[in-house]
Design a protein around this motif. Structure first.
Motif, PDB file in Angstrom:
ATOM      1  N   THR A   6       0.575  -0.739   0.106  1.00  0.00           N
ATOM      2  CA  THR A   6      -0.351   0.115   0.064  1.00  0.00           C
ATOM      3  C   THR A   6       0.498   1.396   0.428  1.00  0.00           C
ATOM      4  O   THR A   6       0.583   2.289  -0.549  1.00  0.00           O
ATOM      5  CB  THR A   6      -1.508   0.129   0.593  1.00  0.00           C
ATOM      6  N   CYS A   9       2.234   2.492  -3.569  1.00  0.00           N
ATOM      7  CA  CYS A   9       1.316   2.697  -4.513  1.00  0.00           C
ATOM      8  C   CYS A   9       1.359   3.804  -4.324  1.00  0.00           C
ATOM      9  O   CYS A   9       1.077   4.440  -4.404  1.00  0.00           O
ATOM     10  CB  CYS A   9      -0.315   1.832  -4.170  1.00  0.00           C
ATOM     11  N   MET A  13       1.831   6.894  -6.761  1.00  0.00           N
ATOM     12  CA  MET A  13       1.075   7.760  -6.865  1.00  0.00           C
ATOM     13  C   MET A  13       0.994   8.813  -6.810  1.00  0.00           C
ATOM     14  O   MET A  13       1.214   9.991  -7.844  1.00  0.00           O
ATOM     15  CB  MET A  13       0.471   7.750  -6.923  1.00  0.00           C
ATOM     16  N   GLY A 433      -3.319   5.921  -4.493  1.00  0.00           N
ATOM     17  CA  GLY A 433      -2.456   4.909  -4.209  1.00  0.00           C
ATOM     18  C   GLY A 433      -3.639   3.773  -3.560  1.00  0.00           C
ATOM     19  O   GLY A 433      -3.352   2.616  -3.403  1.00  0.00           O
ATOM     20  N   VAL A 436      -5.912   2.830  -5.919  1.00  0.00           N
ATOM     21  CA  VAL A 436      -5.176   1.642  -7.048  1.00  0.00           C
ATOM     22  C   VAL A 436      -5.179  -0.121  -5.400  1.00  0.00           C
ATOM     23  O   VAL A 436      -6.265  -1.061  -6.187  1.00  0.00           O
ATOM     24  CB  VAL A 436      -3.571   1.223  -6.968  1.00  0.00           C
TER      25      VAL A 436
END
Length: 453
Positions: A6, A9, A13, A433, A436
């Motif tokens: 996580t 991501c 982003m 993020g 996603v």
């Protein structure tokens, strides 16, 4: 491991996702070049598709609807009564984890009921929870509110399942296969076992997924307090009011306005029930806002303040209309469009078992370029609905595959996040993020639903 993924991501982003306006420009360039390469259209033809009557200015009415969703919803929330209600809900969130879960659950339920309502309510509740709970990651909080939007097209305001329940909708896209009286009942779409399975798991699973994404203290980004400052009520000196000032605050004018508005709201509910159009949702937002503010002057001031957050919608929506124009614009000689190329490619590799899944995936791709439920139907239905029938797939399942594909990739398409971001005072890269992860989670659930049923 999950939190590391996580955080990765979120980092990617934050670092590489451009402003949503630049994202729209990049999609414009990709679509322009893709149309020339894949449909053999000339640069002039693609330019006319982009700027023509069905292009750049083709979403003016819809753009105004979305501006009103943001402005009217925000103005309604500025009323003290509404603030108190949201504050009471927010006070039940004693910890960051509970705040994240409450936000996600309220948002996903509200979006399943009505997407316009849910999009605004989730963001407003998130703001209140940020005021009440210390140590909560504001980016994840707003992402949790926006993530609820993923269920909208499987809910009772889903435009495609409501459209196919009307006579003539299917014959308009596939006259050789469906006659004018053929319809698909909502019992076969929204309330089908497959759709209830998908919706139910997402509704009850999303809060736990959002909770699992919570960063540790080192990576937690709390809200800038300046983003949560509300305008303070101004004490008015009645003795200095002019006749115009008094008229603006007149209870008689306020009551007359409310009587007109709520008379229509009651009438419309008796006619359509919970089948709420976006226009009617905005109508409700407006008159509930007028009611809660207590007089017309206070409501005018609230609208003026809220309008400043609509700049992103005003700027970007014409470019998305241009992208839609290029996606649907056909080569005059071959009749091929770029959206048609994408959809047909997936049809050609499908079997009766995989067709709904590939329809869902192709709809997810098309949604990047045509982020509108009505636009999605106009682009894909003429290809997917007859193809599904010829392969032997239930038309209801094909329609829901288009619907879920349209909703699914909204998680990483900034178009629909603009109202929530405007309310929150964040940019798209702050929340994408986390979105996603929502995309991956819901993608697995939706895929499982189409394969199991």
């Amino acid at each position: 491991m999950f939190k590391k993924f996580t955080n990765g991501c979120v980092y990617v982003m934050n670092r590489y996702l451009p402003d949503p306006f630049l994202f729209a420009i990049i999609l414009t360039i990709i679509t322009f070049l893709g149309g020339m390469v894949l449909t053999a259209q000339t640069p002039l033809q693609m330019l006319l598709n982009w700027a023509g009557a069905k292009g750049f200015w083709g979403l003016l009415a819809f753009s105004m609807q979305m501006v009103l969703v943001l402005v009217l919803g925000s103005a309604m929330a500025q009323a003290q009564v509404f603030k108190n209600l949201l504050s009471k809900i927010a006070k039940t969130a004693k910890t960051p984890a509970r705040g994240i879960m409450i936000t996600a659950f309220v948002a996903v339920i509200a979006c399943w009921i009505n997407w316009g309502f849910g999009l605004v309510i989730g963001a407003l509740l998130a703001r209140e929870i940020a005021k009440e709970v210390k140590g909560i990651d504001y980016r994840l909080l707003i992402a949790s509110a926006y993530s609820g939007f993923v269920v909208w097209h499987g809910g009772i305001s889903g435009s495609i399942p409501l459209k196919v329940a009307n006579e003539g909708a299917l014959s308009a896209v596939a006259p050789d296969i469906f006659d004018k009286t053929f319809t698909i009942s909502t019992s076969q779409t929204i309330f089908s076992p497959m759709n209830l399975f998908i919706s139910g798991i997402i509704i009850f699973g999303l809060p736990f997924v959002c909770k699992a994404m919570m960063p540790d203290k080192e990576h937690t980004v709390e809200v800038d307090p300046s983003k949560l400052i509300d305008e303070q009520a101004i004490t008015e000196d009645v003795s200095k009011f002019t006749p115009a000032d008094k008229l603006e605050r007149s209870k008689i004018m306020w009551v007359i306005t409310l009587v007109l508005g709520f008379a229509y709201i009651i009438y419309n509910f008796t006619k359509v029930g919970l089948n709420l159009s976006l226009d009617f949702v905005n109508f409700i937002f407006m008159f509930v806002g007028i009611l809660l503010h207590g007089n017309l002057r206070r409501y005018i001031d609230a609208i003026t303040e809220a309008a400043s957050s609509s700049a992103g919608i005003i700027l970007q929506f014409p470019f998305y209309a241009g992208i839609m124009g290029m996606m649907t614009g056909m080569n005059p000689e071959t009749g091929i469009s770029l959206a048609g190329v994408i959809s047909t490619t997936f049809v050609n590799i499908s079997t009766e078992t995989t067709f709904p899944l590939f329809t869902f995936l192709s709809a997810g791709i098309v949604n990047f370029f045509v982020p509108s439920g009505g636009g999605q139907w106009a682009v894909q239905a003429p290809i997917m609905m007859p193809a599904g029938s010829l392969i032997g797939v239930d038309p209801a399942k094909t329609a829901m595959a288009i619907s879920w594909g349209d909703a699914w990739t909204n998680m990483i398409q900034p178009f629909w996040a603009l109202p929530a971001l405007g309310i929150a005072g964040l940019s798209a890269k702050d929340i994408m993020g986390y979105c996603v992860i929502t995309l991956l989670f819901t993608g697995v659930i939706i895929t499982a639903g189409f394969l199991i049923f």
